[in-house]
Design an enzyme around this catalytic site. Sequence first.
Site, PDB file in Angstrom:
ATOM      1  N   ASP A 297      58.329   3.951   9.943  1.00  0.00           N
ATOM      2  CA  ASP A 297      59.468   4.594   9.285  1.00  0.00           C
ATOM      3  C   ASP A 297      60.545   3.527   9.142  1.00  0.00           C
ATOM      4  O   ASP A 297      60.229   2.344   9.073  1.00  0.00           O
ATOM      5  CB  ASP A 297      59.937   5.810  10.096  1.00  0.00           C
ATOM      6  CG  ASP A 297      60.585   6.893   9.226  1.00  0.00           C
ATOM      7  OD1 ASP A 297      61.386   6.532   8.350  1.00  0.00           O
ATOM      8  OD2 ASP A 297      60.299   8.083   9.421  1.00  0.00           O
ATOM      9  N   HIS A 331      60.014   1.962   6.146  1.00  0.00           N
ATOM     10  CA  HIS A 331      60.592   2.672   5.003  1.00  0.00           C
ATOM     11  C   HIS A 331      61.847   1.997   4.489  1.00  0.00           C
ATOM     12  O   HIS A 331      62.305   2.283   3.391  1.00  0.00           O
ATOM     13  CB  HIS A 331      60.881   4.131   5.382  1.00  0.00           C
ATOM     14  CG  HIS A 331      59.634   4.940   5.585  1.00  0.00           C
ATOM     15  ND1 HIS A 331      59.663   6.281   5.897  1.00  0.00           N
ATOM     16  CD2 HIS A 331      58.327   4.610   5.512  1.00  0.00           C
ATOM     17  CE1 HIS A 331      58.419   6.733   6.017  1.00  0.00           C
ATOM     18  NE2 HIS A 331      57.595   5.735   5.797  1.00  0.00           N
TER      19      HIS A 331
END
Length: 549
Positions: A297, A331
């Site tokens: 993430d 991300h």
Amino acid sequence: MKTHFLRWAAALVVATPFASLAQKTQSYSWDNLPKITQPSFRKDTLNIQKLGAKPDGVTLNTQTINNAINTISQKGGGVVLIPKGIWLTGPIELKSNVNLHIQKSAIVLFTGDKSQYALIEGSYEGKKAARNQSPISATGVENVAITGKGIIDGNGDVWRAVNKAQLTEGQWKEKVASGGVVRADGKAWYPSEQFLKASVEGKSMLLTDGKKPADFADMKDFLRPNLLVLTQCKKVLIDGVTFQNSPAWCLHPLMTENLTIRNVVVKNPEYAQNGDGMDIESCKNFLIEGCTLDVGDDAICIKSGKDEEGRKRGMPTENGIIRNNVVYNGHGGFVIGSEMSGGARNLFVYDCTFMGTDKGLRFKSVRGRGGVVENIYAKNIYMKDIAQEAIFFDMYYFVKFATDSPRDERPIVNEGTPIFRNMKFENIVCHGAKKGIFVRGLPEMPIQNIAIENATLQAEEGAILIDASGITCKNVALLSEKTEPVISIENSQKITFDNIEVSKGAKRFFTISGDRTKSITVIKTKLEQASQKVEWKGGAIESVLSIMP
């Protein structure tokens, strides 16, 4: 850059409940970076093996390790040494004046027996929530460290769900064979029936209406802990250690002051849900340097609480240096938001490399968050193979539209309106991205005063500006494969392009749209680089554009 809009916004801040977010703070610059106080320790050392701990990967050493930490702390501080071997353990609690030193070839492996982790009051996205106790935690301690060249493994796979599409066929078969349960449609694996039930039913983990952590026993498996949580600590050092396989977020300093994270490796599988690398939340005076991250993430992420609870806490993440870091999968390389309701300011990001992240410099929020993000500076940022945007601002995080453009709705500005302003990015290079620059503010509160200088962005698309004000691009090469248009501007004001280069064969330089678009200035830029200079759409008028030599 002061404008009529900014004067109006400043007056509004004084008159509204979020006035406290505009308080005066110490001014910093590249010549006057924040100073971070480092901890220091006595040389007294206690080897856990001498207390009976066993490095066999089978013996549970929880009590022995915590006893060693308590003993050293009570004697005035020193080093707790974890030597070579595999040390199986449950939760470890750090204490003041202790340096937990993990020797090279040592692996601290946290047990997959979830009964070892007590249900506690923790934090989830800035709100009070029931969580399992973190594998490593500390609250209110001072002068503390985790150092060495060893590995801390959170055993995250026993905690996390995963979608079948995220794994290879072989990995999926191995996962199913390991135990747990598969969802009825066969598309997702869960560690237990309890986890599956809580997930499918959308159960909340938030501590509301007088609920206590014990009230969540029926969904304990679902309450994944962050690997390392440091709450309200002072003078913290994390140096040299590898952190991997976190159940949720990996490193989570919360309301902590004088924090140094140096030469750390953070690893999580790409499929790790909420597998953030570092979430620096409501912290003051911090340094992150020389780290390598490859996570599932956001990589290096700045937070300060969510919505009303974050605004009530009122603790911005401030006075930070992020330098000489490398991010692979993630991300975002450097991220602010979306839980930034307490604000963020005075952050300096430089000499960092992002390779293969979804986004590069990522700023995200949404109506209702509130908070002020300002005085953010980045330079010497080098990116390669960015999957989406190199430079990204979006105030519609998780909001879906039928088109790229939101509706032209303008609610009244209030304490829930996020404000992103006053930033400068310089010496930015991106070799490969979907978009070079994407900025999407709110009609009632544009992204304000962002300067991008000396940048070369090779991307499929050049720049998109929606609801932005005071954006300056100077000495920027937008080398986009999609050349129609290179730059799109919608409902934005006071935009300046100075010495812009575009790819040869560009079909259209600008598309300018929206009846709220005003004051676009183009300087030292040959619009003849494109076969068509400007396309006008959606009520924009030609008089808003000024072209200067």
